[in-house]
Design a protein around this motif. Sequence first.
Motif, PDB file in Angstrom:
ATOM      1  N   GLU A  27     -11.607 -26.451  -2.317  1.00  0.00           N
ATOM      2  CA  GLU A  27     -13.001 -25.836  -2.609  1.00  0.00           C
ATOM      3  C   GLU A  27     -13.531 -26.300  -3.801  1.00  0.00           C
ATOM      4  O   GLU A  27     -14.771 -26.536  -3.999  1.00  0.00           O
ATOM      5  CB  GLU A  27     -12.422 -24.296  -3.119  1.00  0.00           C
ATOM      6  CG  GLU A  27     -11.866 -23.324  -2.019  1.00  0.00           C
ATOM      7  CD  GLU A  27     -11.368 -22.275  -2.478  1.00  0.00           C
ATOM      8  OE1 GLU A  27     -11.921 -21.477  -3.162  1.00  0.00           O
ATOM      9  OE2 GLU A  27     -10.102 -21.772  -2.036  1.00  0.00           O
ATOM     10  N   VAL A  78     -22.787 -23.161   4.347  1.00  0.00           N
ATOM     11  CA  VAL A  78     -21.579 -22.998   4.640  1.00  0.00           C
ATOM     12  C   VAL A  78     -21.444 -23.082   6.331  1.00  0.00           C
ATOM     13  O   VAL A  78     -20.650 -23.686   6.992  1.00  0.00           O
ATOM     14  CB  VAL A  78     -20.894 -21.476   4.362  1.00  0.00           C
ATOM     15  CG1 VAL A  78     -19.464 -21.343   4.835  1.00  0.00           C
ATOM     16  CG2 VAL A  78     -20.951 -21.496   2.799  1.00  0.00           C
ATOM     17  N   TYR A  79     -22.632 -22.528   7.014  1.00  0.00           N
ATOM     18  CA  TYR A  79     -22.499 -22.842   8.409  1.00  0.00           C
ATOM     19  C   TYR A  79     -22.676 -24.320   8.915  1.00  0.00           C
ATOM     20  O   TYR A  79     -22.304 -24.611   9.711  1.00  0.00           O
ATOM     21  CB  TYR A  79     -23.817 -22.202   8.977  1.00  0.00           C
ATOM     22  CG  TYR A  79     -24.074 -22.471  10.561  1.00  0.00           C
ATOM     23  CD1 TYR A  79     -23.333 -21.868  11.487  1.00  0.00           C
ATOM     24  CD2 TYR A  79     -25.095 -23.453  10.658  1.00  0.00           C
ATOM     25  CE1 TYR A  79     -23.601 -22.276  12.813  1.00  0.00           C
ATOM     26  CE2 TYR A  79     -25.275 -23.838  12.412  1.00  0.00           C
ATOM     27  CZ  TYR A  79     -24.402 -23.413  13.338  1.00  0.00           C
ATOM     28  OH  TYR A  79     -24.408 -23.561  14.331  1.00  0.00           O
ATOM     29  N   LYS A  86     -19.332 -25.698   9.343  1.00  0.00           N
ATOM     30  CA  LYS A  86     -18.760 -25.118  10.812  1.00  0.00           C
ATOM     31  C   LYS A  86     -19.508 -26.036  11.912  1.00  0.00           C
ATOM     32  O   LYS A  86     -18.760 -26.435  12.938  1.00  0.00           O
ATOM     33  CB  LYS A  86     -19.190 -23.681  10.905  1.00  0.00           C
ATOM     34  CG  LYS A  86     -18.267 -22.772  10.123  1.00  0.00           C
ATOM     35  CD  LYS A  86     -18.303 -21.092  10.614  1.00  0.00           C
ATOM     36  CE  LYS A  86     -19.511 -20.483  10.541  1.00  0.00           C
ATOM     37  NZ  LYS A  86     -19.549 -19.139  10.637  1.00  0.00           N
ATOM     38  N   LEU A 125     -12.089 -23.410   7.107  1.00  0.00           N
ATOM     39  CA  LEU A 125     -13.187 -23.018   6.566  1.00  0.00           C
ATOM     40  C   LEU A 125     -13.523 -21.731   6.953  1.00  0.00           C
ATOM     41  O   LEU A 125     -14.009 -20.992   5.874  1.00  0.00           O
ATOM     42  CB  LEU A 125     -14.456 -23.686   7.097  1.00  0.00           C
ATOM     43  CG  LEU A 125     -15.708 -23.827   6.639  1.00  0.00           C
ATOM     44  CD1 LEU A 125     -16.445 -25.114   6.923  1.00  0.00           C
ATOM     45  CD2 LEU A 125     -16.408 -22.496   7.196  1.00  0.00           C
ATOM     46  N   ILE A 126     -13.314 -21.200   8.128  1.00  0.00           N
ATOM     47  CA  ILE A 126     -13.660 -19.839   8.538  1.00  0.00           C
ATOM     48  C   ILE A 126     -12.758 -18.742   7.499  1.00  0.00           C
ATOM     49  O   ILE A 126     -13.157 -17.860   7.293  1.00  0.00           O
ATOM     50  CB  ILE A 126     -13.025 -19.442  10.005  1.00  0.00           C
ATOM     51  CG1 ILE A 126     -14.415 -20.507  10.830  1.00  0.00           C
ATOM     52  CG2 ILE A 126     -13.487 -17.906  10.551  1.00  0.00           C
ATOM     53  CD1 ILE A 126     -13.877 -20.530  12.378  1.00  0.00           C
ATOM     54  N   LYS A 137     -12.029 -19.080   4.668  1.00  0.00           N
ATOM     55  CA  LYS A 137     -12.599 -19.182   3.145  1.00  0.00           C
ATOM     56  C   LYS A 137     -14.067 -18.817   3.369  1.00  0.00           C
ATOM     57  O   LYS A 137     -14.856 -19.188   2.155  1.00  0.00           O
ATOM     58  CB  LYS A 137     -12.342 -20.405   2.433  1.00  0.00           C
ATOM     59  CG  LYS A 137     -10.944 -20.646   2.413  1.00  0.00           C
ATOM     60  CD  LYS A 137     -10.850 -22.235   1.617  1.00  0.00           C
ATOM     61  CE  LYS A 137      -9.329 -22.583   1.517  1.00  0.00           C
ATOM     62  NZ  LYS A 137      -8.829 -21.809   0.218  1.00  0.00           N
ATOM     63  N   GLU A 138     -14.718 -18.431   4.560  1.00  0.00           N
ATOM     64  CA  GLU A 138     -16.134 -18.316   4.522  1.00  0.00           C
ATOM     65  C   GLU A 138     -16.871 -17.662   3.620  1.00  0.00           C
ATOM     66  O   GLU A 138     -17.827 -18.102   2.853  1.00  0.00           O
ATOM     67  CB  GLU A 138     -16.510 -18.094   5.967  1.00  0.00           C
ATOM     68  CG  GLU A 138     -18.120 -18.133   6.230  1.00  0.00           C
ATOM     69  CD  GLU A 138     -18.225 -17.991   7.719  1.00  0.00           C
ATOM     70  OE1 GLU A 138     -19.623 -18.102   8.068  1.00  0.00           O
ATOM     71  OE2 GLU A 138     -17.588 -17.768   8.438  1.00  0.00           O
ATOM     72  N   SER A 139     -16.419 -16.302   3.157  1.00  0.00           N
ATOM     73  CA  SER A 139     -17.088 -15.709   2.181  1.00  0.00           C
ATOM     74  C   SER A 139     -16.728 -16.257   0.888  1.00  0.00           C
ATOM     75  O   SER A 139     -17.984 -16.196   0.028  1.00  0.00           O
ATOM     76  CB  SER A 139     -16.486 -14.146   2.320  1.00  0.00           C
ATOM     77  OG  SER A 139     -14.992 -13.927   2.042  1.00  0.00           O
ATOM     78  N   LEU A 167     -16.498 -19.352   0.058  1.00  0.00           N
ATOM     79  CA  LEU A 167     -17.491 -20.439   0.095  1.00  0.00           C
ATOM     80  C   LEU A 167     -19.001 -19.784  -0.204  1.00  0.00           C
ATOM     81  O   LEU A 167     -19.911 -20.556  -1.025  1.00  0.00           O
ATOM     82  CB  LEU A 167     -17.454 -21.311   1.244  1.00  0.00           C
ATOM     83  CG  LEU A 167     -15.967 -21.961   1.642  1.00  0.00           C
ATOM     84  CD1 LEU A 167     -15.932 -22.546   2.761  1.00  0.00           C
ATOM     85  CD2 LEU A 167     -15.601 -22.854   0.461  1.00  0.00           C
ATOM     86  N   ASN A 168     -19.445 -19.097   0.441  1.00  0.00           N
ATOM     87  CA  ASN A 168     -20.928 -18.353   0.503  1.00  0.00           C
ATOM     88  C   ASN A 168     -21.050 -18.083  -0.984  1.00  0.00           C
ATOM     89  O   ASN A 168     -22.180 -18.168  -1.573  1.00  0.00           O
ATOM     90  CB  ASN A 168     -21.013 -17.201   1.305  1.00  0.00           C
ATOM     91  CG  ASN A 168     -21.424 -17.705   2.771  1.00  0.00           C
ATOM     92  OD1 ASN A 168     -22.124 -18.776   2.996  1.00  0.00           O
ATOM     93  ND2 ASN A 168     -20.973 -17.055   3.856  1.00  0.00           N
TER      94      ASN A 168
END
Length: 356
Positions: A262, A289-290, A293, A336-337, A339-341, A343-344
């Motif tokens: 991160e 973040v997308y 992905k 990544l998925i 940790k998505e929230s 990372l946002n």
Amino acid sequence: MLEKVLVNYGIDKFQCDISTIGNGLINNTWLLISKNQTYILQRVNNDVFIHPEDIDNNILLVTNYFKKNYPDYFFVSPIKALNGKTMIFVEKEGYFRMFPYVKNSKTILATQSPKQSYEAAKAFGKFTKLLSNISLKEFKIVIPDFHNLSLRFQQFKMAIKNASSTRIDQAQTSIDYLLRQEIIVNEYEHIVQNNLLKYRITHYDTKISNVLFTQNDENLCVIDLDTIMPGYFISDVGDMIRTYVCPVTEEEPNIEKIIFREDYFEEILHGYLEQMKNDLTDTEIGYIVYSGKFMIYMQAIRFLTDYLNNDIYYGAKYEQNNLVRTNNQIALLKKLIEKESQLNQIVINVCKKLNS
């Protein structure tokens, strides 16, 4: 072979030292030392780049734009051959171009510190920012549909249909996972259909080895402009995320070594947004973040497509190399998925800090 090339630059092959450098999968690169001058010579792979002259066209457009509008911006331009051209064709040998070697510079093959992530992202951000007002109409599309995720997904499904039963069996778990992530493709199609992102000059290959650094890990300039053409920022930011946040490359077979750092992600944002915060729209920032992905998923399906097609594009060092590469990228996508929230929230925090 190189004797026929070097004569076009007035260089005697027998009066210079030549060594192969780089680890690129596409082009061949040599370091030349001649009469106390050092150069980089490169052969362009015209199996990948069907029209190498289009690469030359795009690089010259950027070169001339920088010279006219930002003469102090450090940029490595190709050297003209004796015929005045910056790309030459040698019968039976292919297309070549030469660049000056930047003294006291270095390239980095893998990101080893958050600072390096920051510096590389800053370099790519500045490159993009300075080109924000360049006209796109004269740029050529050097690789059509290069990051067209819809097409890549269709190619993936076609490969599944045509693959041998043996390779299908070996890759079934990976196939099933990537098909379940079709929502990433759907989001890409939503972006394109609704024109949510600005069409701008894009580097398309933002791995850290495409930045020259000082010996103190400060960025000097962006290099390897073969793929520059109009596109979306998610290609550049997404590939930085894909290649900087993990300490191992896509060749690593041990999934346990694949982590999402991160702090490296945060420094990518700092470096890129310091330059681009006033150029990206709020909608684009919402897709940062997308973008990770998007690029990780696309690379995974491209590796798996090649595996199912018997390794005809990337090649393979051993029988299941492309399947290993696929599973490596799947593991990174999962990280990544997860940790998505988080990372946002990092995106929000960095934007607040830069705007304060």
